[in-house]
Each structure stands twice: as C-alpha cells, then as structure tokens.
Design a protein around this motif. Structure first.
Motif, PDB file in Angstrom:
ATOM      1  N   ALA A   3       0.849  -1.187   0.000  1.00  0.00           N
ATOM      2  CA  ALA A   3       0.000   0.000   0.000  1.00  0.00           C
ATOM      3  C   ALA A   3       0.884   1.237   0.000  1.00  0.00           C
ATOM      4  O   ALA A   3       1.957   1.267   0.599  1.00  0.00           O
ATOM      5  CB  ALA A   3      -0.897  -0.004   1.224  1.00  0.00           C
ATOM      6  N   HIS A   4       0.431   2.269  -0.678  1.00  0.00           N
ATOM      7  CA  HIS A   4       1.181   3.512  -0.742  1.00  0.00           C
ATOM      8  C   HIS A   4       0.351   4.589  -0.057  1.00  0.00           C
ATOM      9  O   HIS A   4      -0.352   5.348  -0.714  1.00  0.00           O
ATOM     10  CB  HIS A   4       1.487   3.885  -2.195  1.00  0.00           C
ATOM     11  CG  HIS A   4       2.279   2.829  -2.905  1.00  0.00           C
ATOM     12  ND1 HIS A   4       3.624   2.636  -2.668  1.00  0.00           N
ATOM     13  CD2 HIS A   4       1.917   1.894  -3.801  1.00  0.00           C
ATOM     14  CE1 HIS A   4       4.060   1.640  -3.421  1.00  0.00           C
ATOM     15  NE2 HIS A   4       3.045   1.162  -4.113  1.00  0.00           N
ATOM     16  N   ALA A   5       0.439   4.644   1.248  1.00  0.00           N
ATOM     17  CA  ALA A   5      -0.390   5.576   2.011  1.00  0.00           C
ATOM     18  C   ALA A   5       0.337   6.877   2.322  1.00  0.00           C
ATOM     19  O   ALA A   5      -0.201   7.736   2.986  1.00  0.00           O
ATOM     20  CB  ALA A   5      -0.856   4.919   3.298  1.00  0.00           C
ATOM     21  N   GLY A   6       1.554   6.986   1.881  1.00  0.00           N
ATOM     22  CA  GLY A   6       2.283   8.224   2.092  1.00  0.00           C
ATOM     23  C   GLY A   6       2.708   8.422   3.537  1.00  0.00           C
ATOM     24  O   GLY A   6       2.829   7.481   4.321  1.00  0.00           O
ATOM     25  N   GLU A   7       2.930   9.687   3.883  1.00  0.00           N
ATOM     26  CA  GLU A   7       3.432  10.009   5.212  1.00  0.00           C
ATOM     27  C   GLU A   7       2.439   9.649   6.310  1.00  0.00           C
ATOM     28  O   GLU A   7       2.810   9.165   7.374  1.00  0.00           O
ATOM     29  CB  GLU A   7       3.786  11.499   5.301  1.00  0.00           C
ATOM     30  CG  GLU A   7       4.446  11.845   6.619  1.00  0.00           C
ATOM     31  CD  GLU A   7       4.899  13.288   6.687  1.00  0.00           C
ATOM     32  OE1 GLU A   7       5.008  13.773   7.813  1.00  0.00           O
ATOM     33  OE2 GLU A   7       5.145  13.894   5.638  1.00  0.00           O
ATOM     34  N   VAL A   8       1.158   9.868   6.039  1.00  0.00           N
ATOM     35  CA  VAL A   8       0.140   9.537   7.042  1.00  0.00           C
ATOM     36  C   VAL A   8       0.152   8.040   7.319  1.00  0.00           C
ATOM     37  O   VAL A   8       0.130   7.599   8.463  1.00  0.00           O
ATOM     38  CB  VAL A   8      -1.259  10.003   6.573  1.00  0.00           C
ATOM     39  CG1 VAL A   8      -2.338   9.498   7.514  1.00  0.00           C
ATOM     40  CG2 VAL A   8      -1.304  11.508   6.451  1.00  0.00           C
ATOM     41  N   THR A  13       1.504   3.335  10.635  1.00  0.00           N
ATOM     42  CA  THR A  13       2.246   2.078  10.757  1.00  0.00           C
ATOM     43  C   THR A  13       3.244   2.151  11.904  1.00  0.00           C
ATOM     44  O   THR A  13       3.359   1.223  12.701  1.00  0.00           O
ATOM     45  CB  THR A  13       2.974   1.760   9.436  1.00  0.00           C
ATOM     46  OG1 THR A  13       2.001   1.653   8.400  1.00  0.00           O
ATOM     47  CG2 THR A  13       3.763   0.474   9.532  1.00  0.00           C
ATOM     48  N   LYS A  14       3.941   3.268  12.002  1.00  0.00           N
ATOM     49  CA  LYS A  14       4.915   3.426  13.084  1.00  0.00           C
ATOM     50  C   LYS A  14       4.221   3.396  14.445  1.00  0.00           C
ATOM     51  O   LYS A  14       4.681   2.744  15.373  1.00  0.00           O
ATOM     52  CB  LYS A  14       5.678   4.736  12.921  1.00  0.00           C
ATOM     53  CG  LYS A  14       6.754   4.926  13.969  1.00  0.00           C
ATOM     54  CD  LYS A  14       7.530   6.209  13.767  1.00  0.00           C
ATOM     55  CE  LYS A  14       8.583   6.343  14.853  1.00  0.00           C
ATOM     56  NZ  LYS A  14       9.299   7.605  14.770  1.00  0.00           N
ATOM     57  N   ASP A  20       3.904   2.138  22.620  1.00  0.00           N
ATOM     58  CA  ASP A  20       3.562   1.261  23.740  1.00  0.00           C
ATOM     59  C   ASP A  20       2.161   0.707  23.584  1.00  0.00           C
ATOM     60  O   ASP A  20       1.915  -0.479  23.816  1.00  0.00           O
ATOM     61  CB  ASP A  20       3.679   2.016  25.066  1.00  0.00           C
ATOM     62  CG  ASP A  20       5.125   2.328  25.436  1.00  0.00           C
ATOM     63  OD1 ASP A  20       6.037   1.680  24.878  1.00  0.00           O
ATOM     64  OD2 ASP A  20       5.331   3.214  26.283  1.00  0.00           O
ATOM     65  N   LEU A  21       1.225   1.564  23.171  1.00  0.00           N
ATOM     66  CA  LEU A  21      -0.154   1.111  22.990  1.00  0.00           C
ATOM     67  C   LEU A  21      -0.248   0.089  21.866  1.00  0.00           C
ATOM     68  O   LEU A  21      -0.882  -0.958  22.018  1.00  0.00           O
ATOM     69  CB  LEU A  21      -1.074   2.302  22.689  1.00  0.00           C
ATOM     70  CG  LEU A  21      -2.529   1.946  22.398  1.00  0.00           C
ATOM     71  CD1 LEU A  21      -3.171   1.274  23.607  1.00  0.00           C
ATOM     72  CD2 LEU A  21      -3.311   3.179  21.991  1.00  0.00           C
ATOM     73  N   GLY A  22       0.394   0.371  20.735  1.00  0.00           N
ATOM     74  CA  GLY A  22       0.359  -0.558  19.606  1.00  0.00           C
ATOM     75  C   GLY A  22       0.939  -1.910  19.964  1.00  0.00           C
ATOM     76  O   GLY A  22       0.371  -2.958  19.648  1.00  0.00           O
ATOM     77  N   ILE A  23       2.074  -1.892  20.641  1.00  0.00           N
ATOM     78  CA  ILE A  23       2.712  -3.149  21.065  1.00  0.00           C
ATOM     79  C   ILE A  23       1.824  -3.878  22.055  1.00  0.00           C
ATOM     80  O   ILE A  23       1.638  -5.093  21.974  1.00  0.00           O
ATOM     81  CB  ILE A  23       4.109  -2.871  21.651  1.00  0.00           C
ATOM     82  CG1 ILE A  23       5.050  -2.389  20.536  1.00  0.00           C
ATOM     83  CG2 ILE A  23       4.668  -4.101  22.348  1.00  0.00           C
ATOM     84  CD1 ILE A  23       6.377  -1.842  21.022  1.00  0.00           C
ATOM     85  N   SER A  24       1.234  -3.138  22.991  1.00  0.00           N
ATOM     86  CA  SER A  24       0.357  -3.752  23.990  1.00  0.00           C
ATOM     87  C   SER A  24      -0.849  -4.412  23.328  1.00  0.00           C
ATOM     88  O   SER A  24      -1.218  -5.546  23.667  1.00  0.00           O
ATOM     89  CB  SER A  24      -0.103  -2.686  24.986  1.00  0.00           C
ATOM     90  OG  SER A  24      -1.050  -3.213  25.866  1.00  0.00           O
TER      91      SER A  24
END
Length: 140
Positions: A3-8, A13-14, A20-24
C-alpha cells in the motif's frame, strides 16, 4: 502489492508497530489467540473422550430450510417512542446532557448517511438509532 499511504500511512504504521499502545494491543491479541487455541484443543480432547460429536457425525441430513418472512413495514410512531424511552432512561440514569451530544453526532454524520440514502422510514430510523447510540457511548 504494498500500500502507498504516504506520510500519514507511515505514521500510522509506526504508531501501531512501535508505540507502547500498539505493542500492547498486538501482544494482547496474540495472547488471546493463543489462549483460545488452547481452549479449543482442550475442548476437542474433552469432546473426543466423551464422544460428544458421535451423534452429530451420524446425521447426514441438512437442517430444514428456515422460512424467513418478508420484513414488515416500520411502525414509525412505535419506533420513535422506543427511541424516546431509551433516551429518557439514559438521562434518568446518567444525568448527562444527551440532547447536546445527539445534536453534535447528528451534525457530524448526517452527510455520510445522506449520501447512502435516507429516503425510507427504516433508513431514517437506522440513522436516528445510530446517532443516539453513538451519543450514549460518547458520553459514557
């Protein structure tokens, strides 16, 4: 293809992969899947031990088809009454400013509902129900 979603998209993704929330959340999802896999395995062993599926395997017939009646027309007065009663109960229990929140939600989502069509009573009731439910959850 990627997918090419650009900077957003890169920021999202980051955030999902490194915050911490994403990993949790991801860790919890994996642990939940592992637990459910264990439960499923235990249930399968239990079921096999007591031959719980034996009778079901003997059946070679499909269940009788269900007769699903045509939808009845919406009784608009009853639908509005139900929505009004749920609002009254919500306000009685929570003492929160429900109408203000309903107005905010309605202004926010009306355009997207109108694009999909609000021409029939049932569609209008679906819209009103969504707006009220969203207002309840926003306030809680």
């Amino acid at each position: 293809q990627p997918a090419h979603a650009g900077e957003v998209g890169a920021r999202i993704t980051k955030a999902v992969t490194t915050s911490d929330l994403g990993i949790s959340v991801r860790t919890s999802v994996v642990k939940g899947a592992q637990i459910m896999d264990q439960v499923d395995g235990q249930w399968e062993r239990f079921s096999d031990r007591f031959a719980l599926g034996a009778e079901r395997r003997k059946q070679d017939l499909l269940p009788a088809p269900k007769a699903i009646p045509e939808p009845q027309p919406l009784d608009v007065a009853t639908a509005r009454s139900i929505l009004r009663m749920t609002d009254d109960v919500f306000v009685t229990i929570t003492q929160l400013p429900l109408q203000t929140q309903i107005d905010k939600v309605e202004n926010l989502v009306r355009a997207s509902f109108e694009r999909s069509g609000l021409t029939q009573d049932a569609e209008q009731f679906n819209f009103a129900t969504y707006v009220h439910y969203k207002a309840y959850t926003d306030l809680l």
